[in-house]
Write an enzyme that holds these catalytic residues in place. Structure first.
Site, PDB file in Angstrom:
ATOM      1  N   GLU A   1       0.602  -1.328   0.212  1.00  0.00           N
ATOM      2  CA  GLU A   1      -0.302   0.177  -0.157  1.00  0.00           C
ATOM      3  C   GLU A   1       1.077   1.269  -0.031  1.00  0.00           C
ATOM      4  OE1 GLU A   1      -2.615  -0.527   3.426  1.00  0.00           O
ATOM      5  OE2 GLU A   1      -3.285  -2.572   2.008  1.00  0.00           O
TER       6      GLU A   1
ATOM      7  N   ASN B   1       2.639  -5.023  -3.450  1.00  0.00           N
ATOM      8  CA  ASN B   1       0.737  -5.888  -3.300  1.00  0.00           C
ATOM      9  C   ASN B   1       0.066  -4.436  -2.634  1.00  0.00           C
ATOM     10  OD1 ASN B   1      -0.927  -7.955  -1.585  1.00  0.00           O
ATOM     11  ND2 ASN B   1      -0.709  -7.053  -0.191  1.00  0.00           N
TER      12      ASN B   1
ATOM     13  N   HIS C   1     -10.199  -6.774  -1.773  1.00  0.00           N
ATOM     14  CA  HIS C   1     -11.375  -6.807  -0.596  1.00  0.00           C
ATOM     15  C   HIS C   1     -12.640  -6.000  -1.050  1.00  0.00           C
ATOM     16  CE1 HIS C   1      -8.794  -7.717   2.123  1.00  0.00           C
ATOM     17  NE2 HIS C   1      -7.789  -7.239   2.343  1.00  0.00           N
TER      18      HIS C   1
ATOM     19  N   GLU D   1      -5.447 -10.741  -0.709  1.00  0.00           N
ATOM     20  CA  GLU D   1      -6.719 -10.698   0.430  1.00  0.00           C
ATOM     21  C   GLU D   1      -8.774 -10.707  -0.215  1.00  0.00           C
ATOM     22  OE1 GLU D   1      -4.945  -7.741   2.627  1.00  0.00           O
ATOM     23  OE2 GLU D   1      -3.111  -7.780   2.433  1.00  0.00           O
TER      24      GLU D   1
ATOM     25  N   ASP E   1     -11.990 -10.984  -0.098  1.00  0.00           N
ATOM     26  CA  ASP E   1     -12.389 -11.495   0.865  1.00  0.00           C
ATOM     27  C   ASP E   1     -13.799 -10.485   0.308  1.00  0.00           C
ATOM     28  OD1 ASP E   1     -12.003  -8.889   1.862  1.00  0.00           O
ATOM     29  OD2 ASP E   1     -11.648  -9.852   3.720  1.00  0.00           O
TER      30      ASP E   1
HETATM   31  O1  G3I Z   1      -1.908  -5.883  19.224  1.00  0.00           O
HETATM   32  C1  G3I Z   1      -2.750  -5.493  19.264  1.00  0.00           C
HETATM   33  C2  G3I Z   1      -3.372  -7.517  20.233  1.00  0.00           C
HETATM   34  O2  G3I Z   1      -2.083  -6.923  21.712  1.00  0.00           O
HETATM   35  C3  G3I Z   1      -4.481  -6.920  21.152  1.00  0.00           C
HETATM   36  O3  G3I Z   1      -3.998  -8.357  22.109  1.00  0.00           O
HETATM   37  C4  G3I Z   1      -5.567  -7.310  20.180  1.00  0.00           C
HETATM   38  C5  G3I Z   1      -7.351  -7.695  20.876  1.00  0.00           C
HETATM   39  O4  G3I Z   1      -7.597  -7.306  19.811  1.00  0.00           O
HETATM   40  O5  G3I Z   1      -5.342  -6.301  19.579  1.00  0.00           O
HETATM   41  C6  G3I Z   1      -3.665  -6.435  18.738  1.00  0.00           C
HETATM   42  O6  G3I Z   1      -3.873  -5.116  18.047  1.00  0.00           O
HETATM   43  C7  G3I Z   1      -4.784  -5.691  16.702  1.00  0.00           C
HETATM   44  C8  G3I Z   1      -3.818  -6.366  14.979  1.00  0.00           C
HETATM   45  O7  G3I Z   1      -5.211  -6.348  14.288  1.00  0.00           O
HETATM   46  C9  G3I Z   1      -3.428  -7.453  15.832  1.00  0.00           C
HETATM   47  O8  G3I Z   1      -4.047  -8.876  15.764  1.00  0.00           O
HETATM   48  C10 G3I Z   1      -5.491  -4.379  16.138  1.00  0.00           C
HETATM   49  O9  G3I Z   1      -6.308  -3.814  17.142  1.00  0.00           O
HETATM   50  C11 G3I Z   1      -5.869  -5.168  14.752  1.00  0.00           C
HETATM   51  O10 G3I Z   1      -6.708  -3.062  14.556  1.00  0.00           O
HETATM   52  C12 G3I Z   1      -5.147  -5.360  13.912  1.00  0.00           C
HETATM   53  O11 G3I Z   1      -6.134  -5.953  12.110  1.00  0.00           O
HETATM   54  C13 G3I Z   1      -5.230  -5.702  11.280  1.00  0.00           C
HETATM   55  C14 G3I Z   1      -5.350  -5.062  10.471  1.00  0.00           C
HETATM   56  O12 G3I Z   1      -4.848  -4.967   9.308  1.00  0.00           O
HETATM   57  C15 G3I Z   1      -4.127  -3.916  10.701  1.00  0.00           C
HETATM   58  O13 G3I Z   1      -4.386  -2.892   9.303  1.00  0.00           O
HETATM   59  C16 G3I Z   1      -6.302  -6.981  10.790  1.00  0.00           C
HETATM   60  O14 G3I Z   1      -6.254  -8.222  11.531  1.00  0.00           O
HETATM   61  C17 G3I Z   1      -5.737  -8.255   9.653  1.00  0.00           C
HETATM   62  O15 G3I Z   1      -6.833  -8.216   8.763  1.00  0.00           O
HETATM   63  C18 G3I Z   1      -5.581  -6.380   8.505  1.00  0.00           C
HETATM   64  O16 G3I Z   1      -4.751  -6.892   7.962  1.00  0.00           O
HETATM   65  C19 G3I Z   1      -4.477  -6.004   6.165  1.00  0.00           C
HETATM   66  C20 G3I Z   1      -3.186  -6.161   5.508  1.00  0.00           C
HETATM   67  O17 G3I Z   1      -2.340  -6.228   6.104  1.00  0.00           O
HETATM   68  C21 G3I Z   1      -3.140  -5.244   4.701  1.00  0.00           C
HETATM   69  N1  G3I Z   1      -4.090  -4.908   3.249  1.00  0.00           N
HETATM   70  C22 G3I Z   1      -5.592  -4.379   4.482  1.00  0.00           C
HETATM   71  C23 G3I Z   1      -5.874  -5.485   5.634  1.00  0.00           C
HETATM   72  C24 G3I Z   1      -7.389  -6.091   5.728  1.00  0.00           C
HETATM   73  O18 G3I Z   1      -6.569  -4.501   6.781  1.00  0.00           O
END
Ligand code: G3I
Length: 320
Positions: free
Chosen positions: A117, A167, A203, A232, A234
């Protein structure tokens, strides 16, 4: 054909999760486990345990592993974002990160999202302003995509066998963002910058996909000699407070999965279809939409195959 999914290491010990994953996929990608905040939590220390769990699962099940992502502007640790580093310090940090992480997984991760991105959403076709490009950047600000080129070269030095991907989100169709990426990839190929592929995230929201434009876009990229991976996918649906979609939406969702898979399969250079998770039990869509959207994946929350799963299977059976 590689059929992949993003995975979360904490779920690998859940029997139904592991059984479905091992049965229906031949590729996995860490959803968050190799992002900076997880893998590089302190300046001088790396945490490979979550990523290694996924790699171990994959090797026990004969699956390939895609790496995600060496460079991004999100999910970064505070030591980095609040470190007030100079450009030369950032260049050193980034080179060390890329070489340490790609080096740790040399021979285990066959393809990397080197950068995720890098193009802006709001200014079509423009590079995003990030810590790596210009805040303050790694010292290559003002010279277009050269900071991206530098990252690809570092990744290639760390693992010369790995396939290196750019990506992106929202670049699936023919549009100003994909035009800019196309120009960058063509330039990289002409000058021998080590880039092997482009990842289109896919997405899909609002139950709409312009498949003709997606297909034309896959065509022009593969014609440059790079692979395309759908990285990715969905298809988010509106859901009620219990997380349930409307039955009629499930069929439209299945059609979209089938159409996209068929578009990929019709181009020999489109070599992987990956979904962003596989069960509606674990998907980023719910928490990122205040639970108004969801049900985006091929399996429901109880690991039952949805119409989308059957549609994907039929498209794959029809093959190339
Ligand atoms: O780090 C904390 C952790 O300490 C805590 O236990 C947990 C509880 O909910 O939260 C954790 O942070 C989360 C993190 O994922 C790790 O699980 C964040 O709140 C959450 O916002 C984060 O979301 C991820 C997101 O990227 C962040 O931008 C999603 O899982 C993940 O699916 C998403 O993936 C991205 C790709 O990397 C790039 N393209 C878009 C895609 C969807 O947004």
């Amino acid at each position: 054909m590689l059929i992949g999914t993003a995975v979360r290491p904490a779920q690998l010990s859940e029997a139904a999760y592991a059984a479905t994953l091992g049965r229906d996929f031949n590729m996995v990608e860490p959803e968050d486990a190799l992002k900076w905040e997880v893998v590089h939590p302190e300046r001088q220390s790396f945490n490979f345990l979550p990523g290694d769990q996924i790699v171990d699962f994959a090797s026990r099940h004969g699956m390939k592993v895609r790496g995600h992502t060496l460079v991004w502007h999100r999910q970064m640790p505070t030591w980095l974002t609040e470190g007030k580093f100079t450009s030369s310090e950032l260049a050193e940090i980034l080179e060390q990160h890329i070489k340490t992480v790609a080096g740790h997984y040399r021979g285990k991760i066959f393809a990397w999202d080197v950068i995720n991105e890098a193009y802006d959403e709001l200014q079509p076709g423009r590079l995003r302003s990030t810590i790596w490009r210009d805040q303050p950047g790694i010292g290559l600000v003002g010279s277009g995509s050269s900071y991206i080129e530098r990252c690809f070269r570092w990744a290639h030095e760390a693992d010369p066998q790995a396939l290196l991907f750019y990506n992106e989100a929202g670049a699936e169709t023919m549009n100003p963002k994909s035009d800019a990426i196309y120009a960058m990839v063509r330039d990289f190929r002409q000058r021998g910058v080590p880039i092997d592929g482009v990842g289109f995230q896919m997405h899909i929201a609002k139950l709409h996909a312009d498949v003709a434009s997606i297909s034309a876009n896959i065509h022009r990229f593969t014609a440059l000699g790079v692979q395309v991976h759908i990285t990715e996918m969905d298809v988010a649906l509106p859901v009620d407070p219990n997380g349930n979609p409307r039955p009629e939406d499930l069929q439209r969702q299945a059609d979209i999965y089938r159409e996209i898979a068929t578009a990929c399969l019709s181009h020999p250079g489109c070599t992987a279809i990956q979904t962003w998770g596989f069960t509606d039990k674990y998907s980023w869509i719910g928490s990122h939409s205040k639970q108004t959207q969801g049900a985006a994946l091929p399996f429901d929350r109880n690991y039952r195959a949805k119409p989308a799963y059957e549609a994907l299977r039929k498209a794959l059976e029809a093959g190339r």
